[in-house]
Motif scaffolding. Structure first.
Motif, PDB file in Angstrom:
ATOM      1  N   GLY A   1       0.828  -1.135  -0.129  1.00 41.74           N
ATOM      2  CA  GLY A   1       0.050   0.014   0.043  1.00 41.74           C
ATOM      3  C   GLY A   1       0.822   1.462  -0.077  1.00 41.74           C
ATOM      4  O   GLY A   1       0.287   2.476   0.004  1.00 41.74           O
ATOM      5  N   LYS A   2       1.985   1.059  -0.153  1.00 40.80           N
ATOM      6  CA  LYS A   2       3.043   2.270  -0.128  1.00 40.80           C
ATOM      7  C   LYS A   2       3.484   2.636  -1.381  1.00 40.80           C
ATOM      8  O   LYS A   2       4.524   2.685  -1.791  1.00 40.80           O
ATOM      9  N   ASN A   3       2.466   2.864  -2.308  1.00 40.18           N
ATOM     10  CA  ASN A   3       2.872   3.304  -3.623  1.00 40.18           C
ATOM     11  C   ASN A   3       3.739   4.391  -3.969  1.00 40.18           C
ATOM     12  O   ASN A   3       4.437   4.424  -5.081  1.00 40.18           O
ATOM     13  N   ASP A   4       3.875   5.279  -3.088  1.00 37.02           N
ATOM     14  CA  ASP A   4       4.674   6.448  -3.259  1.00 37.02           C
ATOM     15  C   ASP A   4       6.049   6.074  -2.735  1.00 37.02           C
ATOM     16  O   ASP A   4       6.915   7.294  -2.408  1.00 37.02           O
ATOM     17  N   TYR A   5       6.372   5.054  -2.339  1.00 38.26           N
ATOM     18  CA  TYR A   5       7.723   4.591  -1.522  1.00 38.26           C
ATOM     19  C   TYR A   5       8.681   4.260  -2.676  1.00 38.26           C
ATOM     20  O   TYR A   5       8.831   3.380  -3.345  1.00 38.26           O
ATOM     21  N   PHE A   6       9.724   5.420  -2.620  1.00 35.79           N
ATOM     22  CA  PHE A   6      10.944   5.379  -3.317  1.00 35.79           C
ATOM     23  C   PHE A   6      12.289   5.877  -2.642  1.00 35.79           C
ATOM     24  O   PHE A   6      13.009   6.242  -3.245  1.00 35.79           O
ATOM     25  N   LYS A   7      12.257   5.076  -1.323  1.00 35.65           N
ATOM     26  CA  LYS A   7      13.290   5.890  -0.507  1.00 35.65           C
ATOM     27  C   LYS A   7      14.609   5.114  -1.042  1.00 35.65           C
ATOM     28  O   LYS A   7      15.685   5.704  -1.039  1.00 35.65           O
ATOM     29  N   ILE A   8      14.644   3.974  -1.380  1.00 37.22           N
ATOM     30  CA  ILE A   8      15.936   3.387  -2.010  1.00 37.22           C
ATOM     31  C   ILE A   8      16.342   3.970  -3.271  1.00 37.22           C
ATOM     32  O   ILE A   8      17.512   3.951  -3.281  1.00 37.22           O
ATOM     33  N   ASP A   9      15.439   4.406  -4.257  1.00 32.14           N
ATOM     34  CA  ASP A   9      15.775   5.059  -5.354  1.00 32.14           C
ATOM     35  C   ASP A   9      16.584   6.534  -4.929  1.00 32.14           C
ATOM     36  O   ASP A   9      17.780   6.831  -5.471  1.00 32.14           O
ATOM     37  N   GLY A  10      16.079   6.994  -3.989  1.00 33.34           N
ATOM     38  CA  GLY A  10      16.682   8.267  -3.296  1.00 33.34           C
ATOM     39  C   GLY A  10      17.944   7.988  -2.661  1.00 33.34           C
ATOM     40  O   GLY A  10      18.949   8.830  -3.144  1.00 33.34           O
ATOM     41  N   ILE A  11      18.425   6.722  -2.234  1.00 32.82           N
ATOM     42  CA  ILE A  11      19.709   6.663  -1.611  1.00 32.82           C
ATOM     43  C   ILE A  11      20.597   6.409  -2.984  1.00 32.82           C
ATOM     44  O   ILE A  11      21.715   6.819  -2.936  1.00 32.82           O
ATOM     45  N   LEU A  12      20.137   5.500  -3.798  1.00 31.43           N
ATOM     46  CA  LEU A  12      21.019   5.393  -5.067  1.00 31.43           C
ATOM     47  C   LEU A  12      21.241   6.496  -5.731  1.00 31.43           C
ATOM     48  O   LEU A  12      22.291   6.506  -6.594  1.00 31.43           O
ATOM     49  N   LYS A  13      20.830   7.508  -5.505  1.00 28.29           N
ATOM     50  CA  LYS A  13      20.970   8.873  -6.449  1.00 28.29           C
ATOM     51  C   LYS A  13      22.396   9.428  -5.759  1.00 28.29           C
ATOM     52  O   LYS A  13      22.988   9.984  -6.562  1.00 28.29           O
ATOM     53  N   TYR A  14      22.576   8.947  -4.510  1.00 29.31           N
ATOM     54  CA  TYR A  14      23.876   9.573  -3.956  1.00 29.31           C
ATOM     55  C   TYR A  14      25.045   8.899  -4.634  1.00 29.31           C
ATOM     56  O   TYR A  14      26.159   9.388  -4.549  1.00 29.31           O
ATOM     57  N   LEU A  15      24.844   7.809  -5.334  1.00 31.34           N
ATOM     58  CA  LEU A  15      25.861   7.268  -6.074  1.00 31.34           C
ATOM     59  C   LEU A  15      26.637   8.152  -6.947  1.00 31.34           C
ATOM     60  O   LEU A  15      27.643   8.088  -7.489  1.00 31.34           O
ATOM     61  N   THR A  16      25.775   8.897  -7.907  1.00 30.12           N
ATOM     62  CA  THR A  16      26.215   9.664  -8.667  1.00 30.12           C
ATOM     63  C   THR A  16      26.643  11.215  -8.226  1.00 30.12           C
ATOM     64  O   THR A  16      27.430  11.896  -8.810  1.00 30.12           O
ATOM     65  N   LYS A  17      26.538  11.379  -6.952  1.00 35.93           N
ATOM     66  CA  LYS A  17      27.030  12.579  -6.299  1.00 35.93           C
ATOM     67  C   LYS A  17      28.501  12.419  -5.505  1.00 35.93           C
ATOM     68  O   LYS A  17      29.042  13.266  -4.601  1.00 35.93           O
ATOM     69  N   ASN A  18      29.020  11.092  -5.793  1.00 30.15           N
ATOM     70  CA  ASN A  18      30.342  10.966  -5.129  1.00 30.15           C
ATOM     71  C   ASN A  18      30.033  11.023  -3.576  1.00 30.15           C
ATOM     72  O   ASN A  18      31.178  11.399  -2.889  1.00 30.15           O
TER      73      ASN A  18
END
Length: 328
Positions: A239-256
């Motif tokens: 039921g947490k259709n707006d859950y994208f917290k893991i995607d948010g963490i992965l974005k840090y991979l591009t920010k060194n």
């Protein structure tokens, strides 16, 4: 299941045959034939079994080998690792990629206790599940004992992931809790908490390791990203259709961002939102996804599965109030 072997007794022809004190070894050629026949018989028998019975038979066989021939399983693992490295050397992947993912994780994170701790966690979870099923479904047990046992083990199951996250439980927090039991319980929960952290952080290893070429570890990177996406979707499925917290963490991979920061963020997130969420199915499915990624098969048997019907039954009993005089 296995073909019978022949006892060989060698006695001189000029003497009356006496019972042999031991069985002589057959000639080397015969030994090789017997070995091949035993293996072929076992292989044929195993492959002919239904899936559930086959799995149980293999687990019981491994348990027998572990108990009776404890030195054989480590030898087998060494042989398997050598084989994987040999196969890797003739492929486009590196040897490190082809080594057992669990062994690689243990080596890379210097955590030799990991497999033991994971096995103890699975064993306790499965025992709680087994006893809940026994009490809730065994009609030969009195209704009073059924309700009492079902309530007790349902609460232990529902709190299992939360206890791992918090590294403590209600038993440790009772005023009259036995100090030795408290220390032992907290040590156990600390070990399980750290084990989940290592499993979680290991998912980032292929994504954070420095590249040695355009396709370096490409397969492992795809597997890691697929597993992380699969775990994230578990939250969306409840039921947490707006859950994208893991995607948010992965974005840090591009920010060194510093490696330790990203790893810590991911492991804390998985412990908080998945393992310690209080949702039993979410806990079980997340842990199983991590086990699948590392090809980890618990020695005492696979992690117990929670069906919708079983989960509902556990929730019903866990919601019941405990009777007066019961301290759990």
């Amino acid at each position: 299941m296995f073909p019978a072997t022949t006892d060989y007794k060698f006695v001189p022809s000029t003497h009356t045959a006496q019972p042999a004190t031991h069985t002589a070894q057959p000639p080397s050629g015969s030994s090789a034939l017997i070995t091949a026949a035993v293996f072929q018989s076992f292989k044929t028998h195993i492959t002919s079994l239904p899936e559930e019975i086959r799995s149980k038979t293999i687990q019981e066989t491994l348990m027998f080998i572990h108990d009776q021939f404890p030195n054989e399983l480590p030898k087998f693992q060494q042989t398997l690792d050598k084989r994987r490295v040999t196969l890797a050397e003739s492929s486009s992947e590196t040897g490190a990629v082809s080594i057992s993912p669990m062994k690689k994780l243990v080596d890379d994170h210097n955590c030799p206790e990991l497999i033991t701790d994971l096995n103890s966690m699975v064993e306790e979870f499965n025992n709680n599940l087994k006893y809940f099923i026994k009490y809730s479904q065994d009609n030969e047990i009195s209704s009073h004992l059924r309700e009492d046992g079902s309530r007790r083990f349902s609460k232990q199951l529902e709190g299992f992931g939360k206890d791992i996250h918090k590294r403590t439980n209600q038993g440790c927090e009772r005023v009259r809790a036995d100090s030795k039991t408290v220390v032992k319980t907290k040590q156990k929960l600390d070990a399980w908490h750290n084990s989940v952290k290592i499993l979680s952080q290991g998912l980032l290893d292929p994504l954070l390791d420095g590249p040695e070429g355009p396709d370096h570890n490409s397969t492992e990177k795809d597997k890691a990203l697929s597993t992380l996406n699969d775990i994230q979707s578990l939250k969306q499925n409840v039921g947490k259709n707006d859950y994208f917290k893991i995607d948010g963490i992965l974005k840090y991979l591009t920010k060194n961002a510093p490696r330790e920061n990203i790893c810590s963020r991911l492991s804390d997130l998985i412990l908080t939102d998945f393992i310690g969420s209080g949702n039993l199915m979410l806990f079980q499915k997340t842990l199983q996804r991590l086990f699948d990624y590392y090809h980890f098969i618990p020695f005492e048997g696979p992690l117990g599965e929670i069906t919708d019907e079983l989960c509902e039954s556990i929730q019903i009993y866990a919601a019941m109030k405990k009777p007066t005089g019961f301290d759990y």
